[in-house]
Design an enzyme around this catalytic site. Structure first.
Site, PDB file in Angstrom:
ATOM      1  N   CYS A   1      44.599  59.566  56.250  1.00  0.00           N
ATOM      2  CA  CYS A   1      43.626  59.992  55.246  1.00  0.00           C
ATOM      3  C   CYS A   1      44.404  60.344  53.996  1.00  0.00           C
ATOM      4  CB  CYS A   1      42.831  61.197  55.742  1.00  0.00           C
ATOM      5  SG  CYS A   1      41.615  61.800  54.524  1.00  0.00           S
TER       6      CYS A   1
ATOM      7  N   GLU B   1      39.794  53.942  52.555  1.00  0.00           N
ATOM      8  CA  GLU B   1      40.946  53.286  53.158  1.00  0.00           C
ATOM      9  C   GLU B   1      41.047  51.883  52.595  1.00  0.00           C
ATOM     10  OE1 GLU B   1      44.053  53.535  54.200  1.00  0.00           O
ATOM     11  OE2 GLU B   1      43.268  54.986  55.657  1.00  0.00           O
TER      12      GLU B   1
END
Length: 271
Positions: free
Chosen positions: A2, A114
């Site tokens: 993350c 992402e």
């Protein structure tokens, strides 16, 4: 992993969702659609209130800096590299193990970004060759629109170069725990592109379902093996992922337009 996420919910809304008992209006953060390491972020934690007569833990919404600095660190410079802690080893790593047993938190998010690394590019990375320049960002979020409650840790660090009464004398920092990405189909997958989170990246933030919030935040729970059981990934099929503009790749860009769903990957990007 993350490395970037979105957090646009108001503190009063988060207080209601997480049954927060205490938060300070002066710590209010503006909606952030491109949260990057070292930024100030919201975290939910259970901790006694300073100078209060009652020592019982109180559910609080606090403003922390993303990038954990261990209490024993000589300087805070390594915090930007410690934004994530792996669920598989968090209990044994020197930088995280004390926080794991005593200082756990929830980092609320709308979802996380992402960037897809295609198969060909992964081969180049393994070979140590230069990466291809453009990747397609995806936004991963709960399919039902609920809050993405990321498991986290927090820590205190004292800047000994400053006096006790200096507002910057204490740093409160946090890290997000990650786990292996799901290989099962997404609840709502894009028409073209990845059909599982593992197709996007091998790691993902560990999302805590509401039935685990109280147990995770409870500071009286200190048994390592007991806590490790809480790190089990949530049931499959709760997430959706969709392509968003490559504008999110620039940390200076910040606005709700970054969450706009594209019909497909942008021209020239991977996947």
């Amino acid at each position: 992993m993350c490395g970037r996420y979105a957090a646009s919910r108001r503190p009063e809304d988060l207080a209601g969702i997480f049954e927060v008992e205490k938060w300070e209006p002066e710590e209010t953060l503006a909606p952030d659609f491109n949260v990057a390491p070292t930024k100030e972020v919201y975290a939910v934690l259970d901790r006694p209130v300073k100078d209060a007569e009652d020592p019982a833990p109180v559910r609080q919404l606090r403003k922390l800096k993303w990038g954990l600095v261990p209490s024993w660190a000589k300087t805070p410079e390594g915090g930007a590299r410690m934004i994530n802690a792996r669920a598989e080893t968090v209990h044994e790593k020197p930088s995280y193990r004390r926080a794991f047993t005593a200082r756990r938190c929830i980092v609320p998010a709308d979802g996380y970004y992402e960037w897809v690394t295609g198969a060909a590019e992964r081969d180049l990375e393994v070979e140590g060759r230069k990466k291809r320049p453009r990747k397609q960002p995806y936004f991963v979020t709960p399919a039902d629109g609920s809050v993405f409650a990321m498991a986290g840790l927090y820590e205190f660090w004292r800047d000994k170069t400053l006096p006790d009464d200096h507002p910057g004398a204490w740093w409160v920092t946090c890290s997000v725990i990650t786990t292996e990405a799901e290989t099962s189909p997404l609840a709502l997958g894009p028409a073209e592109g990845p059909h599982a989170l593992a197709d996007i990246h091998p790691r993902m933030p560990l999302m805590l379902t509401p039935d685990r919030w109280d147990s995770w935040l409870d500071p009286s729970r200190t048994d390592v093996e007991d806590l490790r059981e809480l790190l089990t990934p949530p049931p499959a099929g709760l997430m959706r992922a969709y392509p968003v503009s490559t504008a999110v790749s620039n940390v200076r860009n910040n606005g709700p337009e970054l969450l706009k769903e594209l019909e497909g990957p942008e021209e020239g990007t991977l996947f």
